[in-house]
Design a protein around this motif. Structure first.
Motif: not given
Length: 962
Positions: A651-658, A623-644
């Motif tokens: 990645i499964m993304v709904t656009y525009p977001s839910t 799971v990738v976190n969302c930020d306070e504005q409801g967007n995908v948290d790019l910092i958390d996404l980068q961390a998950k990419v670095n890790l895995h």
């Protein structure tokens, strides 16, 4: 006054676009002024990120009129050839009773309703579905049934997954499939098994069962080649291995045969198609799913149950929506999110119209004609492979197979080749004595020398089903099947049910993420044309050139709308589309030897089906976190990419977001995933905010599923049908789903099969073709722009009354918005459910509740609603907010107010009144309700009572006469 316009000017090809889009020019101007914007283009520029703007739909034709589009499609349909089809394999010609055709299938009161999440205004559909469950229970002999599935093959696959889940004591990883199951069922089950990591054993149940170990086994009843055999000994063998017995049964045969339940089956699946639903070149058709009560908590799909309302009156609801994709998410073994409500209720109305005796007579007539044909075939010196049969004969013809098959083709008759030396013939409700004589003439190489009356006399004396396998009474015994045999009574019953529901023919349905837009009459008309409805899905493709042309043109249209290179039309729901897209990604990596890629990144705001779909292809969800504005948290996404890293498949993304916003960083997200070789799955649920303005295949998507029942106008049908085709970039195209019985261009067998029919629910594809053809390049773009305008207009009107939870960088929303009710709930105690029920008093269906954020309402008005309708809804919401203020101020008691008591019925208004507010405030809070009102037929339903007293079959008729 002389006409100053030219002939070309007087012919308005965009007339349909103006009728599809709700606001007129004057309303558009007023709405833009409310937003403080001078043009629609200004709004789009301020809303949609410039980096993803595209012109891909320019390849579409210009708009055309309704009559021109219908004439064009009629010419395409005429290229289909309607031979007599005796192919069987789960699909049969049938007669749709005209009273059901006109008043259900062709009636917007039935086909434009939404899934019955708000049961107080869905009692009609719920009663139809409860009747449906009763029918399936009686025919199958099982304890319970759900409210339908997508098709027989996927129902069998769901049963396999359920058997593994509930059979915890059985440690085997093998699943047994009788080789006499339908080929399309075997193919779908095999694909599902492969991606679950199950080992499939395909063998002869009569000889191989006792030699194998397995957690479940699938049997066909009667077999695909027609044999009717005892299930009991086979099921005893299965149970002896502590495994579950699953039976795929023919619904018409069950009218005569002993039920699978009486012979020990644990799960029974099948198709309702031959109960009054056209073949439609494969669908849509309801599948049934019946089971032992012990498995009720593990059953996929939805179950309708009986409860009571606040007055103690009998009321219906979705008693069990295990919908385990939302509960178990990445641990789910089912992502099923929908059913086939419209087709399910059609089939039960067919049974109710004919009654128990009528259904028995139809089955007896089919069986007798089959026995007559068998007598003739034997008299012509051919041998039957099986002596026990219901409606299907397998005939040993040796080296004459192709000659006989071709002779039938020359007579415009379709038979089925079995292996290289046999032919199968499946008779049906539409077969008559002349048809049997025509079949015998083929085998006689000319006019049959046989006397039909003599054959009938012999057939009546012949036993083709063992006496112990015959039912002793009509299969359908409940009194609901004995009430409506005249057209007058059936017509009135259907109207009574329809009047208990709110559908789009009453009011806008503002459900976020569900896109309840106009399903135009012109789009619906071709669905019931015989050229589309009466074609067997496995007929030689040469007879379906009209469908082939339709598919090719629709695929071209959808490629233009999405920016993808290839389209698969096989998935017959959004959840199936997700699954098919992830299967393509997995197969792609396998072809490259990158088998380590087993991680799927999913934002926490995702649809519940996303993690379930990933699990179904054995991907691990991160799971990738969302930020306070409801967007995908790019910092958390980068961390998950670095890790895995290179273990990431997608990645499964709904656009525009839910969350109802266009995320500015979507291209960055796509580029980041591509940088480590992963794939980007863009959920197409919100394509209504993109078509003509942006294309997922161009801004970074590798695959998307498309909900044709949302953006592209196929109606929701009260919870189904749907269609979920997928679009892919060229590198994924070789991995799209294939089919064992039809050649789907560009596919390979090893890619697997995801639905029973090669092109999914083919007969509803003309709806989307008509929509795109009539709207044209300019129209589909305008529809998207107005969807965004209407959503922002509602957000603007309501923002001073209910906070808008998320918006884009310029303060605008996409095509839907989230109202944050949590502060109000703290101060008043009023819940989102209270508001949902109160909206019923105003004649509206509620927005989506508590998704994707608890304590919110998600509103999507669509482009089809005029400013007048938007204002009516906003006025209702503002009126409700004022009622909440009175609770906050103490003017209304917290335990006796219009919200906590909603909805209000006629029983309330006509009865004793002892409330803190007036009858007028309860039932007619705004002036427009004095002109017309849709009354809820029950008060708020007691869910706790229903849970404690679970009843999912029909109660006696007296309960409905109270």
């Amino acid at each position: 006054m002389p006409n100053s316009k030219s002939l070309e000017e007087l012919v308005d090809a965009s007339e349909f676009t103006r009728r599809h889009i709700g606001p007129n020019a004057q309303q558009t101007k007023a709405m833009l002024e409310t937003l403080g914007i001078d043009s629609l283009q200004h709004l789009i520029s301020a809303t949609l990120p410039a980096a993803i703007r595209t012109e891909s739909t320019k390849v579409l034709q210009e708009p055309c009129s309704e009559h021109s589009a219908l004439a064009e499609l009629k010419a395409i349909a005429a290229k289909n050839k309607l031979f007599k089809s005796y192919i069987g394999q789960g699909y049969h010609p049938t007669y749709v009773p005209n009273v059901i055709l006109r008043n259900v299938l062709e009636n917007p009161g039935w086909y434009t309703a939404y899934t019955p999440y708000q049961p107080e205004i869905a009692q009609g559909r719920l009663e139809g579905l409860l009747n449906y469950q009763q029918m399936i229970i009686e025919l199958t002999g099982m304890d319970m049934a759900n409210a339908s599935m997508l098709d027989e093959a996927t129902a069998a696959a769901e049963a396999m997954a359920m058997a593994k889940r509930v059979g915890r004591k059985n440690r085997s990883n093998h699943f047994f499939v009788d080789k006499d199951c339908h080929p399309q069922t075997i193919a779908v089950v095999a694909t599902r098994a492969e991606h679950f990591g199950f080992e499939l054993i395909i063998g002869d149940a009569a000889t191989d069962l006792h030699q194998q170990e397995f957690f479940g086994a699938l049997l066909q009843y009667p077999g695909s080649q027609g044999e009717v055999k005892h299930l009991q000994p086979l099921i005893d063998t299965i149970h002896g291995k502590d495994a579950l017995a699953i039976v795929a049964a023919d619904i018409m045969a069950l009218a005569l045969l002993q039920s699978p339940g009486s012979q020990g089956a644990d799960i029974v699946v099948g198709s309702n198609q031959r109960f009054g639903v056209p073949m439609g070149f494969g669908g849509p058709h309801a599948a049934f799913f019946a089971f032992r009560e012990a498995y009720k908590r593990s059953t996929p799909g939805r179950i309708i149950g009986v409860s009571v309302d606040a007055r103690g009156k009998t009321a219906l609801r979705m008693a069990m929506q295990t919908r385990e994709q939302h509960i178990r998410r990445e641990k789910a073994n089912s992502n099923i999110c929908t059913s086939q409500v419209l087709l399910a209720v059609m089939s039960v109305f067919y049974a109710m119209y004919h009654g128990g005796s009528g259904i028995n007579n139809i089955a007896q007539r089919i069986h007798l004609l089959t026995k007559i044909l068998a007598q003739g075939i034997v008299s012509l010196n051919y041998k039957l492979r099986y002596q026990h049969y219901f409606d299907t004969l397998c005939i040993e013809v040796g080296d004459q197979q192709q000659a006989l098959f071709q002779r039938a083709q020359n007579a415009e008759i379709n038979l089925r080749c079995v292996g290289k030396n046999a032919l199968a013939i499946s008779l049906n409700e539409c077969t008559d004595s002349a048809d049997v004589q025509a079949l015998l003439a083929i085998f006689a190489a000319g006019d049959s020398p046989l006397d039909f009356a003599s054959l009938e006399a012999k057939a009546q004396q012949h036993t083709a089903i063992a006496s112990e396998l015959l039912r002793n009474e009509n299969a359908l015994q409940h009194d609901i099947f004995e009430q409506y045999h005249s057209e007058t009574e059936m017509l009135r019953y259907l109207k009574r049910l329809e009047s208990r529901d709110i559908a789009l023919n009453h009011a806008m349905i503002p459900l976020g993420s569900c896109t309840m837009k106009l399903n135009a009459t012109a789009e619906m008309i071709p669905v019931t044309w015989p050229e589309f409805g009466n074609l067997h899905p496995f007929a030689p493709i040469e007879q379906a050139q009209g469908y082939a042309e339709l598919f090719e043109q629709l695929q071209t249209m959808l490629k233009a709308c999405t920016g993808y290179d290839a389209i698969s039309l096989q998935p017959n729901s959004g959840s199936q589309g997700e699954y098919a897209g992830l299967v393509a990604i997995k197969k792609y990596f396998e072809s490259r030897g990158e088998n380590q890629r087993n991680i799927c990144l999913i934002p926490q705001s995702a649809h519940g089906t996303n993690p379930a779909s990933a699990q179904m292809v054995s991907m691990k969800v991160v799971v990738v976190n969302c930020d306070e504005q409801g967007n995908v948290d790019l910092i958390d996404l980068q961390a998950k990419v670095n890790l895995h890293g290179e273990n990431i498949a997608a990645i499964m993304v709904t656009y525009p977001s839910t969350h109802g916003v266009f995320e500015e960083n979507i291209k960055d997200i796509c580029q980041l995933i591509h940088s480590i070789g992963g794939q980007v799955y863009i959920d197409g649920a919100n394509m209504n905010a993109l078509v003509g303005l942006a294309a997922p295949g161009e801004f970074g998507g590798d695959v998307s599923h498309l909900n044709l029942h949302k953006t592209f106008c196929i109606p929701h049908g009260g919870g189904g049908p749907g269609m979920g085709p997928i679009g892919v970039k060229s590198h994924l195209a070789p991995f799209l789903a294939s089919h064992p019985l039809q050649d789907v261009a560009g596919t390979k067998p090893e890619s697997g099969t995801v639905s029973a029919a090669p092109w999914g629910s083919a007969s509803i594809l003309p709806i989307s073709w008509m929509y795109i053809r009539m709207m044209g390049n300019s129209g589909v773009k305008l529809a998207t722009e107005y969807a965004i305008l209407n959503a922002n207009y509602i957000a603007q009107r309501l923002q001073n009354h209910f906070p808008i939870l998320y918006s884009g960088k310029n303060g605008y929303v996409a095509h839907e918005c989230l109202l944050d009710l949590r502060p109000m709930k703290e101060t008043s105690g009023v819940t989102e459910e209270d508001i949902a029920k109160r909206l019923m008093d105003f004649g509206f269906h509620a927005p989506t509740m508590s998704f994707p954020v608890a304590g919110t309402l998600m509103i999507e008005p669509t482009e089809s609603e005029s400013q007048a309708e938007l204002d009516r809804f906003c006025d209702a919401m503002i009126c409700i907010r004022k009622e909440i203020e009175r609770i906050e101020q103490g003017d209304l008691p917290s335990d006796d107010n219009p919200l906590c008591n909603a909805p209000h019925t006629l029983d309330d208004i006509m009865g004793d009144w002892q409330h803190s507010y007036s009858r007028e405030e309860a039932a007619r809070p705004l002036p427009y309700l004095k002109a017309h009102k849709v009354w809820p037929t029950v008060n708020r339903i007691d869910n706790v009572y229903g849970d404690r007293n679970l009843v999912c079959s029909c109660v006696g008729m007296e309960a409905y006469r109270e």
